[in-house]
Motif scaffolding. Structure first.
Motif, PDB file in Angstrom:
ATOM      1  N   SER A 101       0.807  -1.219   0.000  1.00  0.00           N
ATOM      2  CA  SER A 101       0.000   0.000   0.000  1.00  0.00           C
ATOM      3  C   SER A 101       0.842   1.272   0.000  1.00  0.00           C
ATOM      4  O   SER A 101       0.286   2.370   0.042  1.00  0.00           O
ATOM      5  N   HIS A 102       2.170   1.140  -0.023  1.00  0.00           N
ATOM      6  CA  HIS A 102       3.023   2.322   0.019  1.00  0.00           C
ATOM      7  C   HIS A 102       2.851   3.151  -1.248  1.00  0.00           C
ATOM      8  O   HIS A 102       2.671   2.610  -2.351  1.00  0.00           O
ATOM      9  N   LYS A 103       2.880   4.468  -1.089  1.00  0.00           N
ATOM     10  CA  LYS A 103       2.639   5.357  -2.218  1.00  0.00           C
ATOM     11  C   LYS A 103       3.745   5.285  -3.268  1.00  0.00           C
ATOM     12  O   LYS A 103       3.550   5.731  -4.391  1.00  0.00           O
ATOM     13  N   ALA A 104       4.904   4.752  -2.895  1.00  0.00           N
ATOM     14  CA  ALA A 104       5.976   4.590  -3.878  1.00  0.00           C
ATOM     15  C   ALA A 104       5.668   3.492  -4.887  1.00  0.00           C
ATOM     16  O   ALA A 104       6.286   3.440  -5.950  1.00  0.00           O
ATOM     17  N   LEU A 105       4.712   2.613  -4.554  1.00  0.00           N
ATOM     18  CA  LEU A 105       4.312   1.544  -5.475  1.00  0.00           C
ATOM     19  C   LEU A 105       3.161   2.049  -6.323  1.00  0.00           C
ATOM     20  O   LEU A 105       2.086   2.351  -5.803  1.00  0.00           O
ATOM     21  N   PRO A 106       3.317   2.172  -7.645  1.00  0.00           N
ATOM     22  CA  PRO A 106       2.240   2.701  -8.496  1.00  0.00           C
ATOM     23  C   PRO A 106       0.992   1.827  -8.443  1.00  0.00           C
ATOM     24  O   PRO A 106       1.060   0.618  -8.192  1.00  0.00           O
ATOM     25  N   LYS A 107      -0.132   2.438  -8.674  1.00  0.00           N
ATOM     26  CA  LYS A 107      -1.397   1.707  -8.656  1.00  0.00           C
ATOM     27  C   LYS A 107      -1.443   0.650  -9.745  1.00  0.00           C
ATOM     28  O   LYS A 107      -2.034  -0.417  -9.554  1.00  0.00           O
ATOM     29  N   GLN A 108      -0.817   0.946 -10.905  1.00  0.00           N
ATOM     30  CA  GLN A 108      -0.833  -0.038 -11.995  1.00  0.00           C
ATOM     31  C   GLN A 108      -0.104  -1.311 -11.581  1.00  0.00           C
ATOM     32  O   GLN A 108      -0.556  -2.425 -11.879  1.00  0.00           O
ATOM     33  N   VAL A 109       1.019  -1.144 -10.873  1.00  0.00           N
ATOM     34  CA  VAL A 109       1.767  -2.318 -10.408  1.00  0.00           C
ATOM     35  C   VAL A 109       0.954  -3.090  -9.382  1.00  0.00           C
ATOM     36  O   VAL A 109       0.938  -4.328  -9.365  1.00  0.00           O
TER      37      VAL A 109
END
Length: 266
Positions: free
Chosen positions: A38-46
């Motif tokens: 859920s970290h914001k560094a991980l893109p939603k697409q990923v």
């Protein structure tokens, strides 16, 4: 006949898609709240691609689901049910990281670095205190070292066994998460207690020196000494971080197991 056969085949494919649609709703909801995912560094697409990959891997191994029309009112309620269960499990998995979020905030306050969050160059990614960034980096390594991502997938799989699709929401699960807040606060207090005691002792000593020698500039001397003593305490307590993380993770998994088994008995 060919037209009716094509309609029949389309309906058959829609029925087969349900095997993947309901798990996808629960898995994506969990990844939206679980630690690291859920970290914001991980893109939603990923995040969506990871949810699709896990869904394809688990769908054939899950228990058989009842046929529910996804376009009906019951289908909408079932989708909301899967999202709620995924959020519940994601919040439960996030509790250990929440403990160390509180630890970082308390440590930053004791060291006088609580305002350092505004100077964080990656503020768009995280708005936590600067000391939590130190703990967070170590927690990420510990998370993957104990195969936390595989544990999250295992919790997902067990949730479909104990809480199958269409079984309804279990209110005891929400009650357990609310009661877990006391466990989070108690764990954070126990971890920060040695450092807080040392910092209070340092502040007391400098306050006593200020009473003995009023000409002594307390702010110019006490503030840097407090930071040095605080950093020394962090250096001495960091070796115990893996044991604390493992102990809290073990307790968390036991609580999640009891939660899932309790929901199955309802």
């Amino acid at each position: 006949m060919p037209a009716s056969e094509s309609i029949f085949q389309a309906g058959h494919y829609l029925q087969q898609m349900q095997v993947y649609w309901w798990p996808f709703c629960r898995i994506l909801a969990l990844f939206s709240m679980a630690p690291i995912f859920s970290h914001k560094a991980l893109p939603k697409q990923v995040r969506i691609l990871l949810a699709l990959a896990v869904t394809l891997a688990l769908a054939t191994a899950l228990p058989r689901m009842d046929s529910i029309d996804p376009l009906s009112a019951k289908g909408l309620l079932t989708a909301l049910e899967q999202i709620a269960i995924g959020i519940l499990l994601g919040v439960a998995l996030q509790l250990v990281f929440t403990v160390f979020t509180l630890v970082g905030d308390v440590v930053s306050t004791q060291l006088g670095l609580s305002m350092a969050v505004f100077n964080d160059p990656i503020n768009g990614v995280s708005s936590s205190s600067i000391m939590f960034q130190l703990y967070f980096v170590l927690l990420v390594f510990l998370f993957f070292a104990i195969d936390g991502h595989l544990l999250a997938v295992s919790v997902l799989y067990q949730s479909f066994i104990y809480w199958p699709v269409g079984s309804g929401l279990h209110y005891d699960g929400f009650e357990t998460v609310i009661y877990a807040l006391s466990w989070v606060l108690a764990a954070a207090v126990l971890i920060t207690l040695p450092l807080v005691f040392c910092m209070v002792l340092v502040q007391f000593c400098f306050g006593l020196l200020n009473r003995v020698s009023p000409t002594l500039n307390l702010f110019s001397l006490g503030f840097p000494m407090s930071i040095l003593v605080g950093l020394l305490c962090i250096y001495l307590t960091l070796p115990n971080l893996p044991d604390s993380y493992l102990h809290l993770s073990r307790e968390l998994l036991n609580n999640i197991g009891q939660l899932l088994r309790g929901g199955a008995r309802v």
